[in-house]
Design a protein around this motif. Structure first.
Motif, PDB file in Angstrom:
ATOM      1  N   PHE A 232       0.827  -1.205   0.000  1.00 22.93           N
ATOM      2  CA  PHE A 232       0.000   0.000   0.000  1.00 22.93           C
ATOM      3  C   PHE A 232       0.866   1.262   0.000  1.00 22.93           C
ATOM      4  N   LEU A 233       1.868   1.278   0.890  1.00 26.32           N
ATOM      5  CA  LEU A 233       2.711   2.471   1.014  1.00 26.32           C
ATOM      6  C   LEU A 233       3.478   2.755  -0.276  1.00 26.32           C
ATOM      7  N   PHE A 234       4.116   1.712  -0.829  1.00 21.37           N
ATOM      8  CA  PHE A 234       4.877   1.912  -2.059  1.00 21.37           C
ATOM      9  C   PHE A 234       3.989   2.472  -3.154  1.00 21.37           C
ATOM     10  N   GLN A 235       2.808   1.883  -3.302  1.00 17.18           N
ATOM     11  CA  GLN A 235       1.927   2.295  -4.373  1.00 17.18           C
ATOM     12  C   GLN A 235       1.376   3.694  -4.103  1.00 17.18           C
ATOM     13  N   PHE A 236       1.064   3.983  -2.849  1.00 14.65           N
ATOM     14  CA  PHE A 236       0.551   5.311  -2.477  1.00 14.65           C
ATOM     15  C   PHE A 236       1.550   6.392  -2.901  1.00 14.65           C
ATOM     16  N   VAL A 237       2.811   6.192  -2.519  1.00 18.41           N
ATOM     17  CA  VAL A 237       3.831   7.192  -2.861  1.00 18.41           C
ATOM     18  C   VAL A 237       4.038   7.248  -4.372  1.00 18.41           C
ATOM     19  N   ALA A 238       4.046   6.068  -5.017  1.00 14.07           N
ATOM     20  CA  ALA A 238       4.254   6.045  -6.463  1.00 14.07           C
ATOM     21  C   ALA A 238       3.158   6.836  -7.179  1.00 14.07           C
ATOM     22  N   ILE A 239       1.909   6.655  -6.753  1.00 16.02           N
ATOM     23  CA  ILE A 239       0.809   7.371  -7.407  1.00 16.02           C
ATOM     24  C   ILE A 239       0.895   8.867  -7.093  1.00 16.02           C
ATOM     25  N   TRP A 240       1.152   9.182  -5.826  1.00 17.10           N
ATOM     26  CA  TRP A 240       1.237  10.576  -5.410  1.00 17.10           C
ATOM     27  C   TRP A 240       2.312  11.316  -6.216  1.00 17.10           C
ATOM     28  N   ASN A 241       3.434  10.630  -6.462  1.00 15.01           N
ATOM     29  CA  ASN A 241       4.561  11.275  -7.149  1.00 15.01           C
ATOM     30  C   ASN A 241       4.479  11.199  -8.664  1.00 15.01           C
ATOM     31  N   ASN A 242       3.556  10.393  -9.182  1.00 13.50           N
ATOM     32  CA  ASN A 242       3.471  10.251 -10.637  1.00 13.50           C
ATOM     33  C   ASN A 242       2.958  11.550 -11.257  1.00 13.50           C
ATOM     34  N   TYR A 243       3.703  12.037 -12.212  1.00 13.48           N
ATOM     35  CA  TYR A 243       3.345  13.319 -12.808  1.00 13.48           C
ATOM     36  C   TYR A 243       2.857  13.148 -14.240  1.00 13.48           C
ATOM     37  N   LEU A 244       3.560  12.277 -14.984  1.00 12.55           N
ATOM     38  CA  LEU A 244       3.277  12.170 -16.410  1.00 12.55           C
ATOM     39  C   LEU A 244       1.862  11.658 -16.689  1.00 12.55           C
ATOM     40  N   LEU A 245       1.437  10.648 -15.931  1.00 14.01           N
ATOM     41  CA  LEU A 245       0.117  10.056 -16.202  1.00 14.01           C
ATOM     42  C   LEU A 245      -1.010  11.092 -16.088  1.00 14.01           C
ATOM     43  N   LEU A 290       3.281  14.498   2.923  1.00  8.47           N
ATOM     44  CA  LEU A 290       3.676  13.137   2.574  1.00  8.47           C
ATOM     45  C   LEU A 290       4.881  12.665   3.376  1.00  8.47           C
ATOM     46  N   VAL A 291       5.797  13.592   3.632  1.00 13.66           N
ATOM     47  CA  VAL A 291       6.947  13.216   4.451  1.00 13.66           C
ATOM     48  C   VAL A 291       6.475  12.771   5.832  1.00 13.66           C
ATOM     49  N   GLY A 292       5.472  13.463   6.350  1.00 15.59           N
ATOM     50  CA  GLY A 292       4.923  13.086   7.651  1.00 15.59           C
ATOM     51  C   GLY A 292       4.330  11.678   7.627  1.00 15.59           C
ATOM     52  N   VAL A 293       3.540  11.399   6.591  1.00 22.93           N
ATOM     53  CA  VAL A 293       2.944  10.068   6.455  1.00 22.93           C
ATOM     54  C   VAL A 293       4.043   9.007   6.396  1.00 22.93           C
ATOM     55  N   MET A 294       5.064   9.286   5.580  1.00 21.45           N
ATOM     56  CA  MET A 294       6.119   8.304   5.360  1.00 21.45           C
ATOM     57  C   MET A 294       6.941   8.027   6.593  1.00 21.45           C
ATOM     58  N   VAL A 295       7.337   9.101   7.250  1.00 19.73           N
ATOM     59  CA  VAL A 295       8.218   8.923   8.398  1.00 19.73           C
ATOM     60  C   VAL A 295       7.489   8.202   9.529  1.00 19.73           C
ATOM     61  N   SER A 296       6.181   8.526   9.679  1.00 19.86           N
ATOM     62  CA  SER A 296       5.460   7.895  10.778  1.00 19.86           C
ATOM     63  C   SER A 296       5.233   6.403  10.511  1.00 19.86           C
ATOM     64  N   LEU A 297       5.268   6.005   9.245  1.00 21.52           N
ATOM     65  CA  LEU A 297       5.067   4.592   8.929  1.00 21.52           C
ATOM     66  C   LEU A 297       6.374   3.925   8.514  1.00 21.52           C
ATOM     67  N   GLN A 298       7.487   4.529   8.924  1.00 21.09           N
ATOM     68  CA  GLN A 298       8.782   4.120   8.385  1.00 21.09           C
ATOM     69  C   GLN A 298       9.086   2.649   8.582  1.00 21.09           C
ATOM     70  N   ARG A 299       8.678   2.095   9.720  1.00 27.21           N
ATOM     71  CA  ARG A 299       9.101   0.727   9.971  1.00 27.21           C
ATOM     72  C   ARG A 299       8.489  -0.259   8.985  1.00 27.21           C
ATOM     73  N   PHE A 300       7.326   0.116   8.398  1.00 31.82           N
ATOM     74  CA  PHE A 300       6.711  -0.799   7.442  1.00 31.82           C
ATOM     75  C   PHE A 300       7.484  -0.877   6.135  1.00 31.82           C
ATOM     76  N   TRP A 301       8.268   0.165   5.850  1.00 34.05           N
ATOM     77  CA  TRP A 301       9.032   0.140   4.608  1.00 34.05           C
ATOM     78  C   TRP A 301      10.041  -0.988   4.621  1.00 34.05           C
ATOM     79  N   ARG A 302      10.482  -1.355   5.804  1.00 34.99           N
ATOM     80  CA  ARG A 302      11.560  -2.325   5.888  1.00 34.99           C
ATOM     81  C   ARG A 302      11.184  -3.652   5.263  1.00 34.99           C
ATOM     82  N   ALA A 303       9.893  -4.034   5.369  1.00 35.62           N
ATOM     83  CA  ALA A 303       9.478  -5.313   4.792  1.00 35.62           C
ATOM     84  C   ALA A 303       9.844  -5.370   3.319  1.00 35.62           C
TER      85      ALA A 303
END
Lengths: 312, 307
Positions: A232-245, A290-303
């Motif tokens: 979810f997190l990876f895709q959330f950030v990917a969509i949020w940052n996608n500009y071209l589409l 977004l930085v706030g969302v990411m940092v607060s969920l940082q431990r999930f990125w490790r998976a």
């Protein structure tokens, strides 16, 4: 090498601290002076790197408190004499009939809904690839992995023409639907399910008469929760940052995500310098969010990162 | 899709074909529609062109021209230049990225860093900043009027112009480095933390120094992760689009067809030549595959496994 056929379960649920202490190599005993020098040098380099990574963020947060005039006439890394964060924020929210909040909301919808559906579909697919055997399975998996290697920019242009033929361009769907595909999520879901969902549990559920789909929905998906959060997190950030589409798909500013909206304002800077504060304050708010969302969920990125590291 | 009754590694497979289809189906459907179909569409469309009929009356007709669009793309000087520029950009960015991520990961895990968790968060933070916003921010930091860095350097007699034609690729590479170095570093940190402590103890007992431990133990074990980071970075460079688009108003060193993606975008939306744009997109995709697999073959050759 480190590449194992059946990677350990990615370690998200564990507290990262649990792995530290004993693993960390102690600096060799003896020669205390050089060891001390070494750690000072290490800290100096790390501090320097930290300054580099924080510089644009600090600049934009400070600049968000300035008037257009002060933006150019005061030193960029300190406050001006007459901070006006409140005024900037209220202008940001009021400009173009509250467009910024609308864009922020659109971004949340695109990223939230897109990532949620992507998570469900790719986790189900990854789970099935881990559990069932069928002909062509590895070919299917390899094709999906090929999708990870495909630059997103290459997809976006032809996708526009394709969706144009069915009249979908310009709608929310034109951004939302393509965002629901996460090949990386399938990969992560498969390796996680392989190691985290025990065969015995599935067999036991079958004996109790549970259907296959129900086993996934009620039992396996719970065991895969850390992987689900990571997908979810990876895709959330990917969509949020996608500009071209969204750039190629959308033309109505009311459907814009915040990235597209800010560049729209940025293109008007030449005409009206007041847009400087709008772009700067808007950038500050959306980056901070977004930085706030990411940092607060940082431990999930490790998976996800651990999984990527072991499979290489 | 049928459950084949052979070679069941985990012994689960029989009679569940229906369930497998239900679980796999939705993803595969979306994957086909939004990944495979566009690529197929581009491949086909790149072999055609639209010609207006005779006197320009009536709708233009679709004509099969085989590889003409590819020939045209590869004989358009601006497009070929943009391909060369992209290559140069990769040569600049990839070593910078891998070196920085690796250096930071090794420092953080050297046992000499205090507050490693804080540093990890700080380095990773820019990953959450969209590329567009990052380009906007660095744009402000690249022009003397608003950049405290350039003003400071000017104060001590150094005049930097990051957006001049000599340095603009470095300026763009810096934006990418800022955004992704921390992410790549986390991949390497995760791999480093997976190294069993006994290896370090054994090395220490054998009298290995710091550098020897890095060279003989850490780097060989990090190899798969370093390869992963390199491939991701190569693919990332091929996506180059947003940064030049945002920086363009600030400098004359960036033209409208600065990267192949920008050129394709312009063909499609400014010049209305969708067929040529499709050919350009396919060329970029082929480059992505050649670069990724070329690199993987290179590092997996037996002779290169030394490190």
């Amino acid at each position: 090498m480190v590449t194992t056929q059946a990677p350990r379960p990615p370690q998200a649920p564990r507290d990262p601290r649990a792995t530290r202490g004993p693993r960390r190599p102690r600096p060799p005993a003896g020669t205390p002076r050089t060891a001390w020098l070494g750690s000072t040098a290490v800290m100096a380099v790390l501090m320097l790197a930290a300054v580099y990574f924080m510089l644009p963020m600090v600049w934009v947060l400070l600049s968000a408190t300035k008037s257009p005039g002060d933006l150019f006439s005061t030193f960029g890394l300190w406050f001006s004499d007459s901070p006006q964060l409140g005024a900037n924020l209220s202008r940001l929210m009021g400009q173009d009939g509250g467009a910024f909040l609308r864009w922020l909301g659109n971004s949340l919808v695109y990223s939230g809904v897109g990532a949620l559906v992507a998570m469900a579909m790719s986790a189900a697919c990854g789970y099935a690839l881990a559990i069932y055997q069928f002909r062509g399975k590895e070919l299917l998996f390899a094709t999906i992995l090929g999708g990870v290697l495909m630059p997103a920019t290459v997809i976006a242009l032809p996708l526009y023409f394709l969706l144009n033929t069915v009249g979908l361009t310009g709608t929310y769907w034109s951004v939302l639907l393509p965002s629901m595909v996460s090949p990386f999520g399938v990969y992560l879901g498969r390796i996680y399910a392989t190691s985290a969902v025990p065969e015995e549990v599935i067999e036991a559920a079958r004996l109790d008469g549970a259907g296959e789909v129900r086993i996934f929905l009620t039992i396996a998906s719970r065991m895969m929760t850390p992987a689900l959060v990571t997908i979810f997190l990876f895709q959330f950030v990917a969509i949020w940052n996608n500009y071209l589409l969204p750039l190629v798909m959308l033309n109505d500013t009311r459907t814009f995500p915040v990235t597209l909206g800010l560049t729209l304002w940025n293109s008007q800077i030449q005409r009206d310098p007041n847009f400087y504060t709008l772009v700067v304050t808007g950038s500050a708010v959306s980056a901070l969010f977004l930085v706030g969302v990411m940092v607060s969920l940082q431990r999930f990125w490790r998976a996800g990162l651990t999984a990527g590291a072991t499979k290489g | 899709m049928t459950a084949a009754p052979v070679a069941r590694r985990r012994g689960r497979a029989q009679r569940h074909g229906g369930a497998a289809v239900t679980l796999i189906g939705p993803f595969v459907l979306f994957f086909l529609a939004f990944f495979v179909a566009p690529i197929g569409y581009a491949l086909v469309d790149s072999l055609f062109t639209r010609r207006s009929s005779g006197l320009g009356l009536g709708p233009p007709e679709r004509v099969f021209v085989a590889l003409d669009n590819y020939v045209q793309a590869l004989s358009t000087p601006v497009f070929v230049e943009s391909l060369g520029r992209l290559l140069l950009f990769s040569v600049i960015l990839v070593p910078m990225m891998v070196g920085t991520a690796l250096g930071l990961a090794l420092l953080l895990e050297s046992g000499k860093a205090r507050f490693p968790r804080v540093f990890r968060v700080v380095f990773f933070m820019p990953y959450g900043v969209p590329g567009v916003i990052a380009a906007l921010l660095w744009g402000f930091l690249y022009i003397p009027a608003t950049s405290p860095v350039l003003q400071g350097l000017r104060g001590v007699g150094i005049d930097l112009t990051p957006l001049s034609s000599d340095t603009v690729l470095f300026a763009i590479a810096n934006i990418a480095l800022w955004g992704f170095a921390g992410y790549n570093m986390l991949i390497l940190v995760a791999a480093l933390q997976a190294v069993p402590a006994e290896l370090y103890e054994a090395a220490s007992i054998d009298g290995a120094g710091e550098w020897q431990t890095i060279w003989r133990i850490k780097l060989p074990l990090l190899r798969p992760s370093i390869i992963l980071v390199t491939v991701f970075t190569i693919i990332g460079t091929l996506q180059l689009f947003v940064e030049p688009l945002i920086l363009r108003p600030l400098t004359t060193a960036i033209n409208s067809d600065f990267t192949p993606n920008l050129a394709a975008y312009n063909q499609a939306f400014s010049y209305g030549n969708a067929n040529l744009a499709a050919a350009m997109a396919v060329i970029v995709a082929v480059m992505a595959f050649v670069a990724s697999f070329g690199f993987l073959r290179l590092v997996n050759r037996k002779g290169n496994r030394a490190w």
